[in-house]
Design a protein around this motif. Structure first.
Motif, mmCIF file in Angstrom:
data_model
loop_
_atom_site.group_PDB
_atom_site.id
_atom_site.type_symbol
_atom_site.label_atom_id
_atom_site.label_comp_id
_atom_site.label_asym_id
_atom_site.label_seq_id
_atom_site.Cartn_x
_atom_site.Cartn_y
_atom_site.Cartn_z
ATOM 1 N N VAL A 150 21.351 39.039 49.620
ATOM 2 C CA VAL A 150 21.059 38.861 48.194
ATOM 3 C C VAL A 150 21.703 39.946 47.340
ATOM 4 O O VAL A 150 21.638 39.894 46.114
ATOM 5 C CB VAL A 150 19.540 38.802 47.905
ATOM 6 C CG1 VAL A 150 18.922 37.584 48.543
ATOM 7 C CG2 VAL A 150 18.848 40.070 48.332
ATOM 8 N N ARG A 155 26.198 38.257 48.559
ATOM 9 C CA ARG A 155 26.328 36.938 47.928
ATOM 10 C C ARG A 155 27.776 36.449 47.992
ATOM 11 O O ARG A 155 28.031 35.272 48.260
ATOM 12 C CB ARG A 155 25.871 37.004 46.461
ATOM 13 C CG ARG A 155 24.365 37.146 46.274
ATOM 14 C CD ARG A 155 24.029 37.502 44.847
ATOM 15 N NE ARG A 155 22.604 37.644 44.647
ATOM 16 C CZ ARG A 155 21.804 36.729 44.117
ATOM 17 N NH1 ARG A 155 22.331 35.580 43.707
ATOM 18 N NH2 ARG A 155 20.519 36.939 43.972
ATOM 19 N N GLN A 176 12.400 39.074 50.186
ATOM 20 C CA GLN A 176 13.503 38.416 49.479
ATOM 21 C C GLN A 176 13.727 36.977 49.920
ATOM 22 O O GLN A 176 14.680 36.342 49.470
ATOM 23 C CB GLN A 176 14.796 39.211 49.717
ATOM 24 C CG GLN A 176 14.762 40.641 49.193
ATOM 25 C CD GLN A 176 15.955 41.447 49.661
ATOM 26 O OE1 GLN A 176 16.423 41.259 50.790
ATOM 27 N NE2 GLN A 176 16.455 42.332 48.818
ATOM 28 N N LYS A 178 12.300 34.122 49.262
ATOM 29 C CA LYS A 178 12.309 33.137 48.182
ATOM 30 C C LYS A 178 13.582 33.263 47.349
ATOM 31 O O LYS A 178 14.236 32.262 47.024
ATOM 32 C CB LYS A 178 11.084 33.332 47.284
ATOM 33 C CG LYS A 178 10.932 32.276 46.192
ATOM 34 C CD LYS A 178 10.649 30.901 46.773
ATOM 35 C CE LYS A 178 10.416 29.879 45.665
ATOM 36 N NZ LYS A 178 10.202 28.507 46.199
ATOM 37 N N GLU A 179 13.935 34.498 47.028
ATOM 38 C CA GLU A 179 15.135 34.751 46.231
ATOM 39 C C GLU A 179 16.387 34.239 46.950
ATOM 40 O O GLU A 179 17.324 33.750 46.322
ATOM 41 C CB GLU A 179 15.269 36.252 45.971
ATOM 42 C CG GLU A 179 16.450 36.653 45.127
ATOM 43 C CD GLU A 179 16.568 38.154 44.959
ATOM 44 O OE1 GLU A 179 17.541 38.593 44.312
ATOM 45 O OE2 GLU A 179 15.704 38.893 45.469
ATOM 46 N N GLU A 181 16.857 31.665 48.694
ATOM 47 C CA GLU A 181 17.054 30.215 48.715
ATOM 48 C C GLU A 181 18.212 29.783 47.823
ATOM 49 O O GLU A 181 18.877 28.784 48.095
ATOM 50 C CB GLU A 181 15.765 29.510 48.279
ATOM 51 C CG GLU A 181 14.620 29.649 49.288
ATOM 52 C CD GLU A 181 13.342 29.005 48.796
ATOM 53 O OE1 GLU A 181 13.357 28.401 47.696
ATOM 54 O OE2 GLU A 181 12.325 29.095 49.507
ATOM 55 N N ILE A 182 18.461 30.550 46.761
ATOM 56 C CA ILE A 182 19.529 30.183 45.825
ATOM 57 C C ILE A 182 20.909 30.312 46.462
ATOM 58 O O ILE A 182 21.890 29.728 45.977
ATOM 59 C CB ILE A 182 19.446 31.071 44.551
ATOM 60 C CG1 ILE A 182 20.272 30.450 43.415
ATOM 61 C CG2 ILE A 182 19.912 32.497 44.840
ATOM 62 C CD1 ILE A 182 20.101 31.154 42.085
ATOM 63 N N PRO A 273 24.066 38.673 39.939
ATOM 64 C CA PRO A 273 23.069 39.008 38.917
ATOM 65 C C PRO A 273 23.409 40.301 38.172
ATOM 66 O O PRO A 273 23.874 41.275 38.772
ATOM 67 C CB PRO A 273 21.777 39.178 39.730
ATOM 68 C CG PRO A 273 22.012 38.455 41.000
ATOM 69 C CD PRO A 273 23.480 38.612 41.289
#
Length: 302
Positions: A150, A155, A176, A178-179, A181-182, A273
């Motif tokens: 992440v 990424r 992390q 859940k984060e 998943e993107i 991000p």
């Protein structure tokens, strides 16, 4: 021009915002009026002296590796760029209002990419891409685990591996999941979950962005003849796994690939991000915040 200057190794307070002579574009170079640069770990490691063995500085020095901005002048022999062009680059001495860049390292900013936001991309996206293409050399159908998935480099590595047709494991912390998943990886693994780690079979390659004890654990997950590529150097246990090829990766400029990655980002295929944007004169505070980790990119507005 104004720039952030380092006169001696030390803490963030050693970065001084002051007036310095304007740089001049020579043959094959372009003078860029900087819109933004960004903070990377190498910046504060160079500032502190931690990285001086591999990245020595001639003090006083201007640090910084990313930039986006507007072409002001082109040097002799430069083709493909003109004053007014919006550009970005993986360069040097970018904590400044003006930067000279080799024309071959410069890329045009895609039309739909915000010029300031473009400063977040060069170092991290090229590092992630090269960690896969030059480090793991992963092929379609092979398996690769990206640690620190992440993070900005992670990424970029996940996207590059997916683009190559690999089966991608995104390695993150439990907090992390859940984060992650993107990222649209094939599998997401909590590297700090012992049970989850035990369930991982052997992979063809690891693309490491975290180092330390985690790197040693992941090294043992690489099959014989596989590759362990890292941006942080060989794991301490490397000699215990002689059948695994260890590939250190240090990013180099690649304007063509940078533009392609920027176009992929604009198309929504991956994201970097951005946590905050602050004035260039606050570079010291920005580095202190970035060094604590756990946040997106910090941009410095020139």
């Amino acid at each position: 021009m104004r720039a952030v200057v380092l006169h001696e190794y030390g803490g963030p307070d050693k970065l001084k915002y002051e007036v310095v002579p304007d740089p001049v574009a020579g043959k094959g170079e372009v003078l860029v009026r900087v819109a933004a640069t960004s903070v990377n770990p190498i910046d504060y490691k160079m500032r502190s002296g931690e990285a001086k063995e591999h990245f020595p500085l001639e003090l006083p020095a201007i640090i910084g590796r990313d930039l986006s901005g507007i072409v002001r002048e082109v040097g002799e022999g430069v083709r493909g760029f003109a004053p007014g062009d919006k550009v970005m680059a993986f360069a040097t001495k970018t904590y400044a209002e003006l930067v000279v860049v080799k024309a071959t390292d410069l890329a045009l900013v895609p039309e739909k990419l915000d010029l300031v936001h473009a400063a977040a991309l060069p170092l991290v996206t090229l590092t992630g891409e090269q960690l896969i293409t030059r480090g793991t050399k992963i092929q379609s159908g092979q398996t690769v685990l990206v640690s620190g998935a992440v993070g900005s480099v992670g990424r970029s590595a996940v996207w590059t591996a997916k683009k190559a047709g690999a089966v991608v494991f995104a390695g993150v912390r439990k907090s992390q999941l859940k984060e992650a998943e993107i990222l649209k990886a094939d599998h997401v693994i909590a590297l700090d979950d012992v049970a989850a780690m035990e369930r991982i079979g052997f992979v063809d390659a690891v693309a490491d962005t975290v180092g330390g004890k985690t790197a040693n654990l992941l090294l043992a997950k690489v099959k014989q003849g596989g590759v362990f590529a890292s941006v942080l150097g060989p794991p301490l246990d490397a000699k215990m796994h002689p059948t695994v090829k260890v590939e250190p990766v240090q990013a180099v400029p690649d304007a063509k690939t940078l533009k392609t990655l920027a176009e992929d980002l604009v198309a929504g295929r991956f994201a970097i991000p951005i946590d905050r944007m602050v004035p260039l004169e606050e570079a010291g505070q920005a580095q202190a915040a970035a060094a604590k980790g756990g946040i997106g990119k910090i941009l410095l507005l020139a």
